[in-house]
Design an enzyme around this catalytic site. Structure first.
Site, PDB file in Angstrom:
ATOM      1  N   ASP A  10       0.853  -1.186   0.000  1.00  0.00           N
ATOM      2  CA  ASP A  10       0.000   0.000   0.000  1.00  0.00           C
ATOM      3  C   ASP A  10       0.887   1.233   0.000  1.00  0.00           C
ATOM      4  O   ASP A  10       2.004   1.203   0.548  1.00  0.00           O
ATOM      5  CB  ASP A  10      -0.900   0.006   1.243  1.00  0.00           C
ATOM      6  CG  ASP A  10      -1.914   1.139   1.192  1.00  0.00           C
ATOM      7  OD1 ASP A  10      -2.856   1.045   0.380  1.00  0.00           O
ATOM      8  OD2 ASP A  10      -1.757   2.118   1.947  1.00  0.00           O
ATOM      9  N   MET A  23       5.241   9.806  -4.131  1.00  0.00           N
ATOM     10  CA  MET A  23       4.873   8.747  -3.213  1.00  0.00           C
ATOM     11  C   MET A  23       5.495   9.157  -1.883  1.00  0.00           C
ATOM     12  O   MET A  23       6.709   9.367  -1.791  1.00  0.00           O
ATOM     13  CB  MET A  23       5.418   7.397  -3.693  1.00  0.00           C
ATOM     14  CG  MET A  23       5.056   6.249  -2.768  1.00  0.00           C
ATOM     15  SD  MET A  23       5.337   4.592  -3.477  1.00  0.00           S
ATOM     16  CE  MET A  23       7.123   4.602  -3.750  1.00  0.00           C
ATOM     17  N   HIS A 157      -4.936   4.514   6.886  1.00  0.00           N
ATOM     18  CA  HIS A 157      -4.219   5.355   5.933  1.00  0.00           C
ATOM     19  C   HIS A 157      -2.742   5.501   6.305  1.00  0.00           C
ATOM     20  O   HIS A 157      -2.055   6.379   5.807  1.00  0.00           O
ATOM     21  CB  HIS A 157      -4.889   6.703   5.702  1.00  0.00           C
ATOM     22  CG  HIS A 157      -6.161   6.590   4.930  1.00  0.00           C
ATOM     23  ND1 HIS A 157      -6.205   6.203   3.609  1.00  0.00           N
ATOM     24  CD2 HIS A 157      -7.447   6.764   5.320  1.00  0.00           C
ATOM     25  CE1 HIS A 157      -7.459   6.156   3.212  1.00  0.00           C
ATOM     26  NE2 HIS A 157      -8.224   6.486   4.236  1.00  0.00           N
ATOM     27  N   ASP A 162      -2.335  -0.411   6.404  1.00  0.00           N
ATOM     28  CA  ASP A 162      -3.255  -0.780   5.327  1.00  0.00           C
ATOM     29  C   ASP A 162      -2.761  -1.982   4.531  1.00  0.00           C
ATOM     30  O   ASP A 162      -3.561  -2.804   4.083  1.00  0.00           O
ATOM     31  CB  ASP A 162      -3.527   0.423   4.425  1.00  0.00           C
ATOM     32  CG  ASP A 162      -4.380   1.485   5.121  1.00  0.00           C
ATOM     33  OD1 ASP A 162      -4.802   1.252   6.277  1.00  0.00           O
ATOM     34  OD2 ASP A 162      -4.615   2.542   4.520  1.00  0.00           O
TER      35      ASP A 162
END
Length: 180
Positions: A10, A23, A157, A162
């Site tokens: 994730d 990212m 999150h 996750d």
């Protein structure tokens, strides 16, 4: 054929596409062994962001610029971790809405680490559930999953949290599919 090892992955980002946006973190764990995990917070590659993306991830770009890991180092370390963890197995990228997470992981591997240990494909849990259950795409959100497939841990999150939750979902789907 090599036996496969599934890696739930994730990411959290500053926007919808890699290159233009960064990212900010990623987490991964082995499906079935979620304590075998990897997590990194990265220095942003641009100042671009979508306000809602930062609200969801709760990241501060200036703090990540100062304290985050260089993307080249993070991706090289991650590639080595995947290869070492997989050993003689074929590593398979698994994501819940893999199209989103995969595009960032693949782009970052290609940009900063020269190759992707997962090859050029990933397995999408939402698509797997669609095929397993026969429901429409709109019924594949995590909030609509039947109780039997709900994760054992909350989705927060945080990319590692996750990834672990996704691994739980996928492991339950695999177990139910393999049952007689």
């Amino acid at each position: 054929m090599k036996a496969e090892m599934y890696f739930s992955v994730d990411i959290e980002s500053s926007g919808p596409v890699p290159g233009k946006y960064s990212m900010l973190s990623f987490g991964a764990c082995v499906v079935g062994t979620s304590d075998t995990s990897y997590y990194a917070e990265l220095q942003p590659i641009s100042d671009n962001y979508v306000v809602e993306a930062l609200k969801v991830s709760r990241f501060d770009l200036s703090k990540l610029k100062r304290d985050g890991i260089d993307p080249g180092r993070a991706m090289t370390d991650f590639r080595q971790w995947v290869q070492k963890t997989a050993g003689h197995h074929r590593p398979v990228f698994v994501g819940f809405n893999a199209c989103y997470d995969w595009q960032f992981i693949n782009w970052y591997f290609e940009r900063f680490a020269k190759d992707n240990p997962f090859g050029f494909a990933g397995l999408d849990i939402k698509s797997y559930y669609m095929g397993l259950s026969g429901v429409s795409w709109s019924k594949t959100t995590s909030s609509q999953l039947p109780e039997v497939y709900r994760p054992d841990v909350p989705q927060t999150h945080n990319a590692l949290d996750d990834a672990i939750a996704q691994a739980s979902i996928f492991q339950k789907m695999l177990a139910s599919h393999r049952s007689p």
